[in-house]
Design a protein around this motif. Structure first.
Motif, PDB file in Angstrom:
ATOM      1  N   PHE A 119       0.916  -1.240   0.014  1.00  0.00           N
ATOM      2  CA  PHE A 119      -0.069  -0.015   0.043  1.00  0.00           C
ATOM      3  C   PHE A 119       0.811   1.233  -0.071  1.00  0.00           C
ATOM      4  CE2 PHE A 119      -2.244  -3.491   1.803  1.00  0.00           C
ATOM      5  CZ  PHE A 119      -3.641  -3.513   1.297  1.00  0.00           C
ATOM      6  N   GLY A 120       0.270   2.239  -0.220  1.00  0.00           N
ATOM      7  CA  GLY A 120       1.139   3.749  -0.504  1.00  0.00           C
ATOM      8  C   GLY A 120       0.044   4.909  -0.637  1.00  0.00           C
ATOM      9  N   THR A 121       0.480   5.800  -1.354  1.00  0.00           N
ATOM     10  CA  THR A 121      -0.127   7.112  -1.538  1.00  0.00           C
ATOM     11  C   THR A 121      -1.363   6.535  -2.461  1.00  0.00           C
ATOM     12  OG1 THR A 121       1.757   8.447  -1.490  1.00  0.00           O
ATOM     13  CG2 THR A 121      -0.050   9.268  -2.628  1.00  0.00           C
ATOM     14  N   GLY A 122      -2.434   7.162  -2.181  1.00  0.00           N
ATOM     15  CA  GLY A 122      -3.689   6.701  -2.827  1.00  0.00           C
ATOM     16  C   GLY A 122      -4.505   5.557  -2.382  1.00  0.00           C
ATOM     17  N   LEU A 123      -3.798   4.797  -1.508  1.00  0.00           N
ATOM     18  CA  LEU A 123      -4.762   3.693  -0.884  1.00  0.00           C
ATOM     19  C   LEU A 123      -3.830   3.338   0.268  1.00  0.00           C
ATOM     20  CD1 LEU A 123      -6.947   1.830  -0.984  1.00  0.00           C
ATOM     21  CD2 LEU A 123      -6.017   0.470  -2.494  1.00  0.00           C
ATOM     22  N   VAL A 124      -3.962   3.795   1.588  1.00  0.00           N
ATOM     23  CA  VAL A 124      -3.177   3.586   2.940  1.00  0.00           C
ATOM     24  C   VAL A 124      -4.132   2.396   3.475  1.00  0.00           C
ATOM     25  CG1 VAL A 124      -2.416   4.501   4.944  1.00  0.00           C
ATOM     26  CG2 VAL A 124      -2.580   5.976   2.781  1.00  0.00           C
ATOM     27  N   ALA A 125      -3.081   1.483   4.083  1.00  0.00           N
ATOM     28  CA  ALA A 125      -3.607   0.534   4.972  1.00  0.00           C
ATOM     29  C   ALA A 125      -2.498   0.236   6.063  1.00  0.00           C
ATOM     30  CB  ALA A 125      -3.969  -0.794   4.197  1.00  0.00           C
ATOM     31  N   GLN A 263      -9.400  -6.473   6.914  1.00  0.00           N
ATOM     32  CA  GLN A 263     -10.683  -6.194   7.384  1.00  0.00           C
ATOM     33  C   GLN A 263     -11.001  -4.767   7.598  1.00  0.00           C
ATOM     34  OE1 GLN A 263     -13.082  -8.632   6.304  1.00  0.00           O
ATOM     35  NE2 GLN A 263     -14.587  -7.062   6.678  1.00  0.00           N
ATOM     36  N   TYR A 264     -10.237  -4.540   8.759  1.00  0.00           N
ATOM     37  CA  TYR A 264     -10.320  -2.966   9.213  1.00  0.00           C
ATOM     38  C   TYR A 264      -9.173  -2.018   8.809  1.00  0.00           C
ATOM     39  CZ  TYR A 264     -14.420  -5.289  11.119  1.00  0.00           C
ATOM     40  OH  TYR A 264     -15.557  -6.314  11.542  1.00  0.00           O
ATOM     41  N   ALA A 265      -8.110  -2.744   8.120  1.00  0.00           N
ATOM     42  CA  ALA A 265      -6.950  -2.082   7.756  1.00  0.00           C
ATOM     43  C   ALA A 265      -6.886  -0.877   6.894  1.00  0.00           C
ATOM     44  CB  ALA A 265      -5.825  -3.094   7.398  1.00  0.00           C
ATOM     45  N   LEU A 266      -7.824  -1.013   5.855  1.00  0.00           N
ATOM     46  CA  LEU A 266      -7.866   0.240   4.929  1.00  0.00           C
ATOM     47  C   LEU A 266      -8.421   1.611   5.675  1.00  0.00           C
ATOM     48  CD1 LEU A 266      -9.389  -1.544   1.746  1.00  0.00           C
ATOM     49  CD2 LEU A 266      -7.046  -1.531   2.582  1.00  0.00           C
ATOM     50  N   ILE A 267      -7.421   2.745   5.318  1.00  0.00           N
ATOM     51  CA  ILE A 267      -7.713   3.965   6.219  1.00  0.00           C
ATOM     52  C   ILE A 267      -8.388   4.864   5.276  1.00  0.00           C
ATOM     53  CG2 ILE A 267      -6.784   5.855   7.343  1.00  0.00           C
ATOM     54  CD1 ILE A 267      -6.901   2.967   8.908  1.00  0.00           C
ATOM     55  N   THR A 268      -8.009   4.815   3.853  1.00  0.00           N
ATOM     56  CA  THR A 268      -8.435   5.666   2.798  1.00  0.00           C
ATOM     57  C   THR A 268      -9.796   5.489   2.589  1.00  0.00           C
ATOM     58  OG1 THR A 268      -6.127   5.532   1.980  1.00  0.00           O
ATOM     59  CG2 THR A 268      -8.066   6.650   0.372  1.00  0.00           C
ATOM     60  N   ALA A 269     -10.595   6.738   2.589  1.00  0.00           N
ATOM     61  CA  ALA A 269     -11.982   6.377   2.253  1.00  0.00           C
ATOM     62  C   ALA A 269     -12.094   6.145   0.811  1.00  0.00           C
ATOM     63  CB  ALA A 269     -12.621   7.959   2.388  1.00  0.00           C
ATOM     64  N   PRO A 270     -13.250   5.087   0.528  1.00  0.00           N
ATOM     65  CA  PRO A 270     -13.611   4.752  -0.827  1.00  0.00           C
ATOM     66  C   PRO A 270     -13.735   5.475  -1.712  1.00  0.00           C
ATOM     67  CG  PRO A 270     -15.056   3.656   0.866  1.00  0.00           C
ATOM     68  CD  PRO A 270     -14.110   4.774   1.574  1.00  0.00           C
ATOM     69  N   GLU A 271     -14.014   6.751  -1.559  1.00  0.00           N
ATOM     70  CA  GLU A 271     -14.183   7.677  -2.693  1.00  0.00           C
ATOM     71  C   GLU A 271     -12.739   8.560  -2.807  1.00  0.00           C
ATOM     72  OE1 GLU A 271     -15.455   9.784   1.071  1.00  0.00           O
ATOM     73  OE2 GLU A 271     -15.720   7.737   0.129  1.00  0.00           O
ATOM     74  N   ALA A 272     -11.718   8.326  -2.119  1.00  0.00           N
ATOM     75  CA  ALA A 272     -10.542   9.050  -2.316  1.00  0.00           C
ATOM     76  C   ALA A 272      -9.589   7.926  -2.849  1.00  0.00           C
ATOM     77  CB  ALA A 272     -10.196   9.542  -0.870  1.00  0.00           C
ATOM     78  N   ARG A 273      -9.782   6.657  -2.775  1.00  0.00           N
ATOM     79  CA  ARG A 273      -9.007   5.642  -3.394  1.00  0.00           C
ATOM     80  C   ARG A 273      -8.459   5.837  -4.803  1.00  0.00           C
ATOM     81  NH1 ARG A 273     -12.083   0.588  -0.218  1.00  0.00           N
ATOM     82  NH2 ARG A 273     -11.693   1.435   2.072  1.00  0.00           N
ATOM     83  N   ASP A 274      -7.111   5.672  -4.948  1.00  0.00           N
ATOM     84  CA  ASP A 274      -6.598   6.013  -6.475  1.00  0.00           C
ATOM     85  C   ASP A 274      -7.104   4.676  -7.165  1.00  0.00           C
ATOM     86  OD1 ASP A 274      -4.401   7.100  -8.072  1.00  0.00           O
ATOM     87  OD2 ASP A 274      -3.832   5.187  -8.225  1.00  0.00           O
ATOM     88  N   ALA A 275      -7.467   4.774  -8.565  1.00  0.00           N
ATOM     89  CA  ALA A 275      -8.219   3.728  -9.302  1.00  0.00           C
ATOM     90  C   ALA A 275      -6.836   3.008  -9.574  1.00  0.00           C
ATOM     91  CB  ALA A 275      -8.774   4.324 -10.503  1.00  0.00           C
ATOM     92  N   ALA A 276      -5.602   3.428 -10.145  1.00  0.00           N
ATOM     93  CA  ALA A 276      -4.528   2.701 -10.376  1.00  0.00           C
ATOM     94  C   ALA A 276      -4.101   1.773  -9.439  1.00  0.00           C
ATOM     95  CB  ALA A 276      -3.410   3.590 -10.942  1.00  0.00           C
TER      96      ALA A 276
END
Length: 290
Positions: A119-125, A263-276
């Motif tokens: 994970f990284g910028t655009g999708l944080v976990a 299950q509860y590790a993804l921090i980035t809001a769904p609408e802010a997640r980078d598509a790539a």
């Protein structure tokens, strides 16, 4: 693409197991670059396995240049859910002589030149690493070691150093003061990435020699170390052969917490997640990205 349920990461000698059927090498592509080698697929007592030489066949890749992300990614892509990592280590304890196997339950990560997350910028976990190995797999390995007549200690802390150089005497004594039991260069960030990929992961650390803290360390010859390495490889093959039926018959495997680490590790809001990023992570995190 071939499929397997159990993945073995280790040296080239480990996958030469008597009774391994339908063997074939197959290249598997990863969105994180090239893995260390092709995967060797085979069946042992009806259980499908995938073997990955961590350093590539012929030991071509040094620890700092292993593409750990691609290695874990390709195992997940072929259906692996349980990973057994086999690695050579030095001993930091008198009671762990060469030839001993340690079923590690903790790590201290001292590496600094490696990509440590999918994970990284655009999708944080953020996943938990409080208990970095799968207890269920450790239980199976412990039973298999007894069946195979292998001297194995359950529990121990593995200090993972960057390498490729070995420790200084001062470093070796420092790690001993921290309570570490063995030292090596390969199981981090491998264990962290396996947790992010929701794979059950366990390490078998095979002691080849005492680290430089030991007063007799300088008397050890290359020939002696190679002799232990070869003996350990034979024991590792026997261990894999004995543990596979236990893992394959484990009816409670699907309940293991390792398999829901995201299950509860993804921090980035769904609408802010980078598509790539989402596309790149489909094999690793597709379960929680739907």
């Amino acid at each position: 693409m071939a499929q397997a349920s159990i993945g073995i990461i280790g040296g080239s000698g480990v996958y030469d197991i008597a009774g391994l059927e339908h063997k074939r090498w197959e290249k598997v592509e990863s969105s994180f670059g090239a893995p260390s080698d092709e995967l060797l697929f085979g069946e042992l007592n009806g259980v499908k396995l995938a073997f990955l030489p961590r350093h590539g066949r012929g030991h071509k890749i040094p620890p700092s240049e292993i593409n750990f992300r691609a290695n874990i990614d390709v195992l997940k892509r072929v259906g692996v859910s349980d990973v057994i990592s086999v690695s050579a280590v030095g001993s930091l304890r008198e009671h762990l002589p060469p030839g001993t196997f340690v079923i590690v339950d903790q790590f201290i990560d001292r590496t600094f030149a490696r990509e440590k997350s999918f994970f990284g910028t655009g999708l944080v976990a953020h996943v938990s690493m409080a208990h970095p190995v799968c207890k269920r797999l450790g239980d199976h390995i412990e039973v298999a070691a007894r069946e195979a007549g292998i001297s194995a200690m359950r529990g121990g802390t593995y200090l993972v150093m960057e390498g490729p150089q070995f420790s200084s005497l001062a470093e070796s004594e420092l790690y001993r003061s921290w309570g570490c039991d063995v030292i090596g260069m390969t199981n981090m960030p491998e264990a962290k990435l396996a947790r992010e990929a929701e794979l059950c992961y366990a390490t078998v650390a095979m002691v080849t020699d005492y680290d430089c803290w030991h007063p007799n360390h300088d008397d050890v010859t290359v020939e002696q170390i190679i002799k232990v390495l070869l003996a350990n490889a034979d024991k590792a093959k026997s261990l894999v052969k004995h543990v596979v039926p236990h893992i394959g018959a484990d009816a409670k495997a699907c309940e293991c917490g390792c398999r829901s680490a995201l299950q509860y590790a993804l921090i980035t809001a769904p609408e802010a997640r980078d598509a790539a990023m989402k596309k790149k992570l489909q094999a690793i995190a597709g379960r929680v990205l739907k």
